[in-house]
Design a protein around this motif. Structure first.
Motif, PDB file in Angstrom:
ATOM      1  N   LEU A  72      15.113  -9.249  26.504  1.00 49.56           N
ATOM      2  CA  LEU A  72      14.952  -9.836  25.174  1.00 49.56           C
ATOM      3  C   LEU A  72      13.680 -10.662  25.089  1.00 49.56           C
ATOM      4  CD1 LEU A  72      16.213 -10.367  22.358  1.00 49.56           C
ATOM      5  CD2 LEU A  72      17.269 -12.375  23.371  1.00 49.56           C
ATOM      6  N   ALA A  73      13.377 -11.427  26.138  1.00 51.26           N
ATOM      7  CA  ALA A  73      12.161 -12.251  26.143  1.00 51.26           C
ATOM      8  C   ALA A  73      10.923 -11.363  26.086  1.00 51.26           C
ATOM      9  CB  ALA A  73      12.132 -13.144  27.378  1.00 51.26           C
ATOM     10  N   VAL A  74      10.927 -10.267  26.832  1.00 52.08           N
ATOM     11  CA  VAL A  74       9.776  -9.350  26.810  1.00 52.08           C
ATOM     12  C   VAL A  74       9.625  -8.727  25.431  1.00 52.08           C
ATOM     13  CG1 VAL A  74       8.935  -7.150  27.710  1.00 52.08           C
ATOM     14  CG2 VAL A  74       9.780  -8.890  29.284  1.00 52.08           C
ATOM     15  N   LYS A  75      10.730  -8.275  24.842  1.00 52.46           N
ATOM     16  CA  LYS A  75      10.662  -7.667  23.501  1.00 52.46           C
ATOM     17  C   LYS A  75      10.180  -8.687  22.466  1.00 52.46           C
ATOM     18  CE  LYS A  75      12.347  -3.608  24.488  1.00 52.46           C
ATOM     19  NZ  LYS A  75      11.615  -2.387  24.353  1.00 52.46           N
ATOM     20  N   LEU A  76      10.663  -9.911  22.569  1.00 50.51           N
ATOM     21  CA  LEU A  76      10.236 -10.955  21.643  1.00 50.51           C
ATOM     22  C   LEU A  76       8.753 -11.259  21.818  1.00 50.51           C
ATOM     23  CD1 LEU A  76      11.162 -12.931  19.464  1.00 50.51           C
ATOM     24  CD2 LEU A  76      11.643 -14.573  21.280  1.00 50.51           C
ATOM     25  N   PHE A  77       8.293 -11.317  23.071  1.00 50.52           N
ATOM     26  CA  PHE A  77       6.878 -11.545  23.329  1.00 50.52           C
ATOM     27  C   PHE A  77       6.036 -10.416  22.754  1.00 50.52           C
ATOM     28  CE2 PHE A  77       3.145 -10.770  26.020  1.00 50.52           C
ATOM     29  CZ  PHE A  77       2.460 -11.952  25.787  1.00 50.52           C
ATOM     30  N   LEU A  78       6.466  -9.167  22.960  1.00 55.31           N
ATOM     31  CA  LEU A  78       5.721  -8.031  22.409  1.00 55.31           C
ATOM     32  C   LEU A  78       5.695  -8.068  20.882  1.00 55.31           C
ATOM     33  CD1 LEU A  78       6.840  -5.110  24.741  1.00 55.31           C
ATOM     34  CD2 LEU A  78       4.608  -6.230  24.653  1.00 55.31           C
ATOM     35  N   LEU A  79       6.821  -8.442  20.272  1.00 53.16           N
ATOM     36  CA  LEU A  79       6.865  -8.539  18.812  1.00 53.16           C
ATOM     37  C   LEU A  79       5.897  -9.607  18.319  1.00 53.16           C
ATOM     38  CD1 LEU A  79       8.343  -7.743  16.120  1.00 53.16           C
ATOM     39  CD2 LEU A  79       9.759  -9.735  16.558  1.00 53.16           C
ATOM     40  N   LEU A  80       5.929 -10.776  18.949  1.00 48.84           N
ATOM     41  CA  LEU A  80       5.014 -11.840  18.542  1.00 48.84           C
ATOM     42  C   LEU A  80       3.564 -11.470  18.814  1.00 48.84           C
ATOM     43  CD1 LEU A  80       7.009 -14.981  19.706  1.00 48.84           C
ATOM     44  CD2 LEU A  80       6.706 -14.137  17.380  1.00 48.84           C
ATOM     45  N   PHE A  81       3.309 -10.797  19.926  1.00 46.23           N
ATOM     46  CA  PHE A  81       1.951 -10.374  20.247  1.00 46.23           C
ATOM     47  C   PHE A  81       1.428  -9.374  19.219  1.00 46.23           C
ATOM     48  CE2 PHE A  81      -1.008  -7.598  22.650  1.00 46.23           C
ATOM     49  CZ  PHE A  81      -1.975  -8.547  22.922  1.00 46.23           C
ATOM     50  N   GLU A  82       2.245  -8.392  18.859  1.00 52.05           N
ATOM     51  CA  GLU A  82       1.824  -7.403  17.865  1.00 52.05           C
ATOM     52  C   GLU A  82       1.652  -8.053  16.493  1.00 52.05           C
ATOM     53  OE1 GLU A  82       0.919  -4.247  18.324  1.00 52.05           O
ATOM     54  OE2 GLU A  82       1.217  -4.510  20.465  1.00 52.05           O
ATOM     55  N   THR A  83       2.522  -9.005  16.147  1.00 47.84           N
ATOM     56  CA  THR A  83       2.369  -9.721  14.876  1.00 47.84           C
ATOM     57  C   THR A  83       1.086 -10.541  14.867  1.00 47.84           C
ATOM     58  OG1 THR A  83       4.768  -9.861  14.717  1.00 47.84           O
ATOM     59  CG2 THR A  83       3.517 -11.311  13.304  1.00 47.84           C
ATOM     60  N   ALA A  84       0.780 -11.177  15.991  1.00 48.55           N
ATOM     61  CA  ALA A  84      -0.468 -11.950  16.084  1.00 48.55           C
ATOM     62  C   ALA A  84      -1.677 -11.032  15.978  1.00 48.55           C
ATOM     63  CB  ALA A  84      -0.498 -12.733  17.395  1.00 48.55           C
ATOM     64  N   LYS A  85      -1.597  -9.849  16.610  1.00 49.27           N
ATOM     65  CA  LYS A  85      -2.704  -8.896  16.489  1.00 49.27           C
ATOM     66  C   LYS A  85      -2.896  -8.453  15.037  1.00 49.27           C
ATOM     67  CE  LYS A  85      -2.626  -5.313  19.145  1.00 49.27           C
ATOM     68  NZ  LYS A  85      -2.370  -4.253  20.137  1.00 49.27           N
ATOM     69  N   LEU A  86      -1.777  -8.222  14.350  1.00 44.61           N
ATOM     70  CA  LEU A  86      -1.855  -7.816  12.946  1.00 44.61           C
ATOM     71  C   LEU A  86      -2.444  -8.926  12.091  1.00 44.61           C
ATOM     72  CD1 LEU A  86      -1.064  -5.622  10.848  1.00 44.61           C
ATOM     73  CD2 LEU A  86       1.086  -6.838  10.599  1.00 44.61           C
ATOM     74  N   LEU A  87      -1.986 -10.150  12.314  1.00 42.98           N
ATOM     75  CA  LEU A  87      -2.536 -11.273  11.553  1.00 42.98           C
ATOM     76  C   LEU A  87      -4.010 -11.490  11.879  1.00 42.98           C
ATOM     77  CD1 LEU A  87       0.361 -13.869  11.606  1.00 42.98           C
ATOM     78  CD2 LEU A  87      -0.543 -12.649   9.639  1.00 42.98           C
ATOM     79  N   TRP A  88      -4.388 -11.338  13.143  1.00 49.16           N
ATOM     80  CA  TRP A  88      -5.793 -11.501  13.516  1.00 49.16           C
ATOM     81  C   TRP A  88      -6.661 -10.431  12.845  1.00 49.16           C
ATOM     82  CZ3 TRP A  88      -8.846 -15.077  14.963  1.00 49.16           C
ATOM     83  CH2 TRP A  88     -10.100 -14.777  15.447  1.00 49.16           C
ATOM     84  N   ALA A  89      -6.174  -9.190  12.819  1.00 45.16           N
ATOM     85  CA  ALA A  89      -6.911  -8.127  12.139  1.00 45.16           C
ATOM     86  C   ALA A  89      -7.044  -8.437  10.650  1.00 45.16           C
ATOM     87  CB  ALA A  89      -6.223  -6.785  12.348  1.00 45.16           C
ATOM     88  N   LEU A  90      -5.985  -8.993  10.058  1.00 47.81           N
ATOM     89  CA  LEU A  90      -6.036  -9.356   8.643  1.00 47.81           C
ATOM     90  C   LEU A  90      -7.051 -10.478   8.404  1.00 47.81           C
ATOM     91  CD1 LEU A  90      -4.640  -8.789   5.914  1.00 47.81           C
ATOM     92  CD2 LEU A  90      -3.127 -10.684   6.453  1.00 47.81           C
ATOM     93  N   VAL A  91      -7.058 -11.482   9.284  1.00 51.11           N
ATOM     94  CA  VAL A  91      -8.004 -12.590   9.138  1.00 51.11           C
ATOM     95  C   VAL A  91      -9.435 -12.099   9.335  1.00 51.11           C
ATOM     96  CG1 VAL A  91      -8.783 -14.731  10.236  1.00 51.11           C
ATOM     97  CG2 VAL A  91      -6.374 -14.402   9.711  1.00 51.11           C
ATOM     98  N   VAL A  92      -9.654 -11.234  10.314  1.00 52.72           N
ATOM     99  CA  VAL A  92     -11.001 -10.702  10.551  1.00 52.72           C
ATOM    100  C   VAL A  92     -11.454  -9.873   9.353  1.00 52.72           C
ATOM    101  CG1 VAL A  92     -12.304  -9.068  11.972  1.00 52.72           C
ATOM    102  CG2 VAL A  92     -10.881 -10.802  13.059  1.00 52.72           C
ATOM    103  N   GLY A  93     -10.548  -9.042   8.837  1.00 54.63           N
ATOM    104  CA  GLY A  93     -10.909  -8.245   7.660  1.00 54.63           C
ATOM    105  C   GLY A  93     -11.194  -9.118   6.448  1.00 54.63           C
ATOM    106  N   PHE A  94     -10.404 -10.154   6.264  1.00 55.16           N
ATOM    107  CA  PHE A  94     -10.622 -11.073   5.153  1.00 55.16           C
ATOM    108  C   PHE A  94     -11.948 -11.815   5.327  1.00 55.16           C
ATOM    109  CE2 PHE A  94      -9.629 -15.011   2.729  1.00 55.16           C
ATOM    110  CZ  PHE A  94      -9.429 -14.403   1.501  1.00 55.16           C
ATOM    111  N   ALA A  95     -12.262 -12.224   6.562  1.00 52.60           N
ATOM    112  CA  ALA A  95     -13.526 -12.914   6.820  1.00 52.60           C
ATOM    113  C   ALA A  95     -14.711 -11.983   6.597  1.00 52.60           C
ATOM    114  CB  ALA A  95     -13.544 -13.464   8.249  1.00 52.60           C
ATOM    115  N   LYS A  96     -14.576 -10.737   7.008  1.00 56.85           N
ATOM    116  CA  LYS A  96     -15.665  -9.776   6.773  1.00 56.85           C
ATOM    117  C   LYS A  96     -15.855  -9.533   5.283  1.00 56.85           C
ATOM    118  CE  LYS A  96     -15.727  -7.249  11.101  1.00 56.85           C
ATOM    119  NZ  LYS A  96     -15.608  -5.957  11.752  1.00 56.85           N
ATOM    120  N   THR A  97     -14.732  -9.519   4.543  1.00 53.20           N
ATOM    121  CA  THR A  97     -14.849  -9.342   3.091  1.00 53.20           C
ATOM    122  C   THR A  97     -15.547 -10.539   2.468  1.00 53.20           C
ATOM    123  OG1 THR A  97     -12.846  -8.032   3.070  1.00 53.20           O
ATOM    124  CG2 THR A  97     -13.538  -8.969   0.992  1.00 53.20           C
ATOM    125  N   LEU A  98     -15.178 -11.726   2.885  1.00 52.85           N
ATOM    126  CA  LEU A  98     -15.843 -12.917   2.355  1.00 52.85           C
ATOM    127  C   LEU A  98     -17.318 -12.939   2.757  1.00 52.85           C
ATOM    128  CD1 LEU A  98     -13.197 -15.744   2.849  1.00 52.85           C
ATOM    129  CD2 LEU A  98     -13.915 -14.667   0.724  1.00 52.85           C
TER     130      LEU A  98
END
Length: 161
Positions: A72-98
Protein backbone atom coordinates in the motif's frame (compact mmCIF):
# COMPACT_ATOMS: atom_id res chain seq x y z
CA UNK A 1 4.62 -91.60 46.93
CA UNK A 2 2.38 -92.62 44.24
CA UNK A 3 -0.48 -91.34 46.23
CA UNK A 4 1.10 -87.91 46.70
CA UNK A 5 1.82 -87.24 43.05
CA UNK A 6 -1.71 -86.32 41.92
CA UNK A 7 -2.06 -84.13 44.94
CA UNK A 8 1.12 -82.30 44.06
CA UNK A 9 -0.02 -81.83 40.48
CA UNK A 10 -3.34 -80.61 41.71
CA UNK A 11 -1.75 -78.11 44.10
CA UNK A 12 0.71 -76.97 41.40
CA UNK A 13 -2.22 -76.38 39.05
CA UNK A 14 -4.04 -74.26 41.60
CA UNK A 15 -0.93 -72.26 42.41
CA UNK A 16 -0.09 -71.97 38.72
CA UNK A 17 -3.58 -70.71 37.99
CA UNK A 18 -3.45 -68.28 40.89
CA UNK A 19 -0.06 -66.90 39.86
CA UNK A 20 -1.15 -66.89 36.22
CA UNK A 21 -4.24 -64.90 37.05
CA UNK A 22 -2.23 -62.61 39.34
CA UNK A 23 0.36 -61.91 36.64
CA UNK A 24 -2.43 -61.47 34.08
CA UNK A 25 -4.03 -58.84 36.34
CA UNK A 26 -0.66 -57.17 36.88
CA UNK A 27 0.07 -57.26 33.12
CA UNK A 28 -3.38 -55.83 32.32
CA UNK A 29 -2.74 -53.06 34.89
CA UNK A 30 0.63 -52.28 33.29
CA UNK A 31 -0.97 -52.21 29.82
CA UNK A 32 -3.78 -49.95 31.11
CA UNK A 33 -1.27 -47.55 32.73
CA UNK A 34 0.81 -47.61 29.52
CA UNK A 35 -2.21 -46.80 27.39
CA UNK A 36 -3.21 -44.08 29.84
CA UNK A 37 0.30 -42.55 29.69
CA UNK A 38 0.28 -42.89 25.90
CA UNK A 39 -3.07 -41.04 25.66
CA UNK A 40 -1.94 -38.37 28.12
CA UNK A 41 1.37 -37.87 26.29
CA UNK A 42 -0.47 -37.77 22.97
CA UNK A 43 -2.84 -35.15 24.43
CA UNK A 44 0.06 -33.04 25.73
CA UNK A 45 1.82 -33.26 22.35
CA UNK A 46 -1.44 -32.24 20.62
CA UNK A 47 -1.74 -29.25 22.95
CA UNK A 48 1.86 -28.19 22.20
CA UNK A 49 1.35 -28.62 18.46
CA UNK A 50 -1.89 -26.61 18.62
CA UNK A 51 -0.17 -23.87 20.60
CA UNK A 52 2.69 -23.59 18.14
CA UNK A 53 0.27 -23.67 15.18
CA UNK A 54 -1.53 -20.68 16.70
CA UNK A 55 1.76 -18.86 17.26
CA UNK A 56 2.80 -19.65 13.67
CA UNK A 57 -0.55 -18.41 12.32
CA UNK A 58 -0.24 -15.17 14.30
CA UNK A 59 3.30 -14.56 13.04
CA UNK A 60 2.23 -15.42 9.49
CA UNK A 61 -0.75 -13.05 9.69
CA UNK A 62 1.39 -10.24 11.12
CA UNK A 63 4.02 -10.62 8.40
CA UNK A 64 1.29 -10.71 5.73
CA UNK A 65 -0.15 -7.52 7.24
CA UNK A 66 3.29 -5.85 7.11
CA UNK A 67 3.67 -6.99 3.50
CA UNK A 68 0.31 -5.49 2.51
CA UNK A 69 1.13 -2.24 4.35
CA UNK A 70 4.36 -2.09 2.33
CA UNK A 71 2.49 -2.73 -0.93
CA UNK A 72 0.00 0.00 0.00
CA UNK A 73 2.83 2.42 0.83
CA UNK A 74 4.50 1.74 -2.53
CA UNK A 75 1.22 2.20 -4.42
CA UNK A 76 0.51 5.41 -2.53
CA UNK A 77 4.02 6.69 -3.25
CA UNK A 78 3.62 5.88 -6.95
CA UNK A 79 0.23 7.62 -7.03
CA UNK A 80 1.64 10.73 -5.37
CA UNK A 81 4.71 10.66 -7.61
CA UNK A 82 2.61 10.42 -10.78
CA UNK A 83 0.30 13.18 -9.51
CA UNK A 84 3.32 15.38 -8.78
CA UNK A 85 4.68 14.68 -12.27
CA UNK A 86 1.32 15.65 -13.76
CA UNK A 87 1.14 18.83 -11.72
CA UNK A 88 4.75 19.69 -12.60
CA UNK A 89 4.00 19.20 -16.31
CA UNK A 90 0.95 21.45 -15.91
CA UNK A 91 3.00 24.14 -14.14
CA UNK A 92 5.76 23.95 -16.77
CA UNK A 93 3.20 24.19 -19.56
CA UNK A 94 1.48 27.11 -17.87
CA UNK A 95 4.84 28.85 -17.36
CA UNK A 96 5.78 28.31 -21.00
CA UNK A 97 2.42 29.75 -22.02
CA UNK A 98 2.96 32.80 -19.85
CA UNK A 99 6.48 33.16 -21.23
CA UNK A 100 5.18 32.98 -24.77
CA UNK A 101 2.95 36.03 -24.18
CA UNK A 102 6.02 38.13 -24.98
CA UNK A 103 6.65 36.17 -28.13
CA UNK A 104 9.23 37.41 -30.60
CA UNK A 105 9.26 35.39 -33.80
CA UNK A 106 12.68 34.00 -34.63
CA UNK A 107 14.12 31.28 -36.79
CA UNK A 108 15.39 28.96 -34.06
CA UNK A 109 13.26 26.07 -32.98
CA UNK A 110 12.67 25.79 -29.26
CA UNK A 111 11.02 22.95 -27.30
CA UNK A 112 7.74 23.26 -29.24
CA UNK A 113 9.47 23.01 -32.65
CA UNK A 114 7.08 25.28 -34.53
CA UNK A 115 8.26 28.81 -33.71
CA UNK A 116 9.47 29.45 -37.28
CA UNK A 117 6.04 28.60 -38.63
CA UNK A 118 4.42 30.82 -36.03
CA UNK A 119 6.77 33.63 -37.02
CA UNK A 120 5.61 33.37 -40.63
CA UNK A 121 2.00 33.22 -39.51
CA UNK A 122 2.39 36.28 -37.26
CA UNK A 123 4.00 38.27 -40.07
CA UNK A 124 1.19 37.46 -42.45
CA UNK A 125 -1.53 38.15 -39.87
CA UNK A 126 0.05 41.30 -38.47
CA UNK A 127 -2.06 43.31 -40.87
CA UNK A 128 -5.23 42.24 -39.05
CA UNK A 129 -3.73 43.04 -35.65
CA UNK A 130 -5.37 40.06 -33.95
CA UNK A 131 -2.19 38.83 -32.28
CA UNK A 132 -3.12 40.52 -28.99
CA UNK A 133 -6.54 38.82 -29.01
CA UNK A 134 -4.89 35.50 -29.84
CA UNK A 135 -2.50 35.88 -26.92
CA UNK A 136 -5.35 36.70 -24.58
CA UNK A 137 -7.42 33.76 -25.83
CA UNK A 138 -4.40 31.45 -25.56
CA UNK A 139 -3.88 32.61 -21.98
CA UNK A 140 -7.57 32.07 -21.16
CA UNK A 141 -7.56 28.58 -22.69
CA UNK A 142 -4.49 27.59 -20.70
CA UNK A 143 -5.90 29.10 -17.54
CA UNK A 144 -9.16 27.14 -17.86
CA UNK A 145 -7.20 24.00 -18.69
CA UNK A 146 -5.02 24.45 -15.59
CA UNK A 147 -8.00 25.13 -13.33
CA UNK A 148 -9.92 22.18 -14.80
CA UNK A 149 -6.94 19.86 -14.32
CA UNK A 150 -6.46 21.00 -10.73
CA UNK A 151 -10.18 20.47 -10.02
CA UNK A 152 -10.03 17.02 -11.62
CA UNK A 153 -6.98 16.01 -9.62
CA UNK A 154 -8.38 17.38 -6.37
CA UNK A 155 -11.71 15.56 -6.89
CA UNK A 156 -9.99 12.16 -6.97
CA UNK A 157 -10.57 10.51 -3.61
CA UNK A 158 -8.99 7.44 -2.16
CA UNK A 159 -12.23 5.62 -1.48
CA UNK A 160 -13.52 6.11 -5.04
CA UNK A 161 -16.47 8.15 -3.81
Amino acid sequence: MLFLTPYLFLSAGILGDAFGKLFKVIWDGIKWIGNLLKKLLHGVVDIFIGFFEIIYALIDGFLYFLFKVGVLAVKLFLLLFETAKLLWALVVGFAKTLASLVYTPKGSSDAAGYSEMLGKLFKSLSVLQIDVIAYILLFVIWMFTAVGAIKLISSIRVGGE
